[in-house]
Enzyme design. Sequence first.
Site, PDB file in Angstrom:
ATOM      1  CB  THR A 188      -3.039  14.196   2.151  1.00 34.21           C
ATOM      2  OG1 THR A 188      -3.841  13.057   2.382  1.00 34.21           O
ATOM      3  CG2 THR A 188      -3.267  15.199   3.251  1.00 34.21           C
ATOM      4  CG  ASN A 387      11.354  16.790   7.484  1.00 36.66           C
ATOM      5  OD1 ASN A 387      11.082  16.906   6.302  1.00 36.66           O
ATOM      6  ND2 ASN A 387      10.887  15.800   8.242  1.00 36.66           N
TER       7      ASN A 387
END
Lengths: 392, 392
Positions: A188, A387
């Site tokens: 990641t 977000n």
Amino acid sequence: MSVTAAKGFTAAGIAAGIKENGNPDLALVVNTGPRLAAAGVFTSNRVKAAPVLWSEQVLKGGEVSAVVLNSGGANACTGPKGFQDTHATAEKVADSLNSAGLDDLGGHAPGMVAVCSTGLIGVLLPMDKLKRGVDKAVAQLSPHGGEKAAIAIKTTDTVHKTSVVTKDGWTVGGMAKGAGMLAPGLATMLVVLTTDADLESDVLDRALRAATRTTFDRVDSDGCMSTNDTVLLLASGAAEVTPEYAEFAEAVRQVCDDLGQQLIRDAEGASKDIKVEVVNAATEDDAVEVGRSIARNNLLKCAIHGEDPNWGRVLSAIGTTSAAFEPDRLNVAINGVWVCKNGGVGEDRDNVDMRYREVHIVADLAAGSETATIWTNDLTADYVHENSAYSS
Amino acid sequence: MSVTAAKGFTAAGIAAGIKENGNPDLALVVNTGPRLAAAGVFTSNRVKAAPVLWSEQVLKGGEVSAVVLNSGGANACTGPKGFQDTHATAEKVADSLNSAGLDDLGGHAPGMVAVCSTGLIGVLLPMDKLKRGVDKAVAQLSPHGGEKAAIAIKTTDTVHKTSVVTKDGWTVGGMAKGAGMLAPGLATMLVVLTTDADLESDVLDRALRAATRTTFDRVDSDGCMSTNDTVLLLASGAAEVTPEYAEFAEAVRQVCDDLGQQLIRDAEGASKDIKVEVVNAATEDDAVEVGRSIARNNLLKCAIHGEDPNWGRVLSAIGTTSAAFEPDRLNVAINGVWVCKNGGVGEDRDNVDMRYREVHIVADLAAGSETATIWTNDLTADYVHENSAYSS
């Protein structure tokens, strides 16, 4: 310290103007040798950004002389032009390093320059700014540039992330960026690790894959898998020491584990770090599957945010997996209190103290002796805000 | 209208005191015949609530004379005592109906009484209150009781949900509850459907499975799968009409589709209803897998909340699936604007109008001719608040 803690590396971090706010956005890491061994692990997302496609090819050669990283744009889903831009970036880095006389090892070639990008998907990079930035970064390369490089790769990160482990005569150090879109099933986020140990690329590859499998790969902030994730490990050999594999692999694991923890602690909008420990599973795969299912359960993540030890949501999540277990043998502890025993009500949930940032959930499958730990965060209004309020 | 729109059914909805706030919390639906055919679909969660385990057994007989539903407690993860309570509830319903003289069809037996529960996991039901509530409900049974029954099964629902389709001489009607923990891979939420068509239980079963597969099973509000989900279809035969299978199945599908849409529109904290339509997939399974991956992407759901047509997050989600596609052939439209073409930047995203509640995402895999549609919601601060501020 970061990527320049190990001998044989220089780095720089500068503002190239890719980010509109003028913050640092371009980092350069150069291996000054004598060895140029390298290994890499990349996103398992099938939609891969241009720099991932490029760097995968570079790493096949097992040698990397420089890594250039930019924030401010992911160069993902940008078609043939995006790939050309990545290629041109690698060429520019090689040219600029050679022009500056930093060509002790026979000169830099574009095919040995790894490229990493992070930021918004679907936008081409401002190549003029980026190329001028490369010249600027080359001019500022320093054996003390690790911190600046770590700062330049930040996106929504609130802090830069570095880690170092020093052993008997050799060192592993590194930097990471990532604050959202952290998910497993891959290496990641963007991570560059360096070591001055004298090791071949196949040894680096083995140690890196072993380390990422139980660290970055078990960090799952929001279940979302990026198109750009890259973890690189570069070895300069400058320490002139070749450690035992096990000791080296453990040092790499420690640095990855430390950086992974820093990513979780800086996850977007989070107010709780949740350690999901699955024990007594029939297989490690079962333990990982159950851990991920728990870690991705939005209702549970909301409950933890509300400091509610809602073990029913843990059982609901376990029930969606294919792991071996009997529902009436499941046990769940939250912060040390076994609130669920044998699939039913256990100790008094009022005894669970959830005031602190770290929350520890143990899921006992009573089906074997394997274990796995997945780290995640709570789900908060701040996560939604970060977000939804802007494109990222 | 609800469950009493079809002839041959009575229903009631009352406050038994299971919910602390005194709201209605117990519903009863009784089939007065002449036929008692029934079919059911249950959660695929392996952690099943006691009433699910009970009702699965009841349905194996293919006949249901009554359904009792309570909100205020899920009776899940409650061990042997929870199962005994479900059994005792079915016995109480049969006794109370027989005592009231409602035993025209030879008398009610516990083994023909389905039980559904919804509410917090891990808490035993207050059986004294529940049993008294059953007597109260039996006393209020009415051919006009459908609305009251629909109201009594609400948990965090802001509205009760009913639907009716009337054909030539026969009817399908129903009620549903559900506002969170909506997920696919199962029959979702609590739903009772009734019809006065004269059909055998195997025909009901076939029509119900076909309908739920493309309706409730493709509603995915938050990716979380319940321990209690149940969808029942009861046929009284009172209309004395046996419709063609295709016509009957379509009527059942329409009622399921309508109720599924009502569930999405009432999902906890949602401000957008998102229709994810996957087209040109190689197989229907591929289309469903891709649709679910998009529907469960928290970052995309936040972006939609912020009215940001962030197609990069759609591609990221597609990239995590095993569906057949080439990244550079993917196309994505948001509200009619093809913002992504051939895996890269398409039409101007500024042309996407996202002011309205319904958002339509089309993902074109360019890999075949199959299609599937998944419905979900945006992720909002209100969702976090509703699911963190209290146990549910």
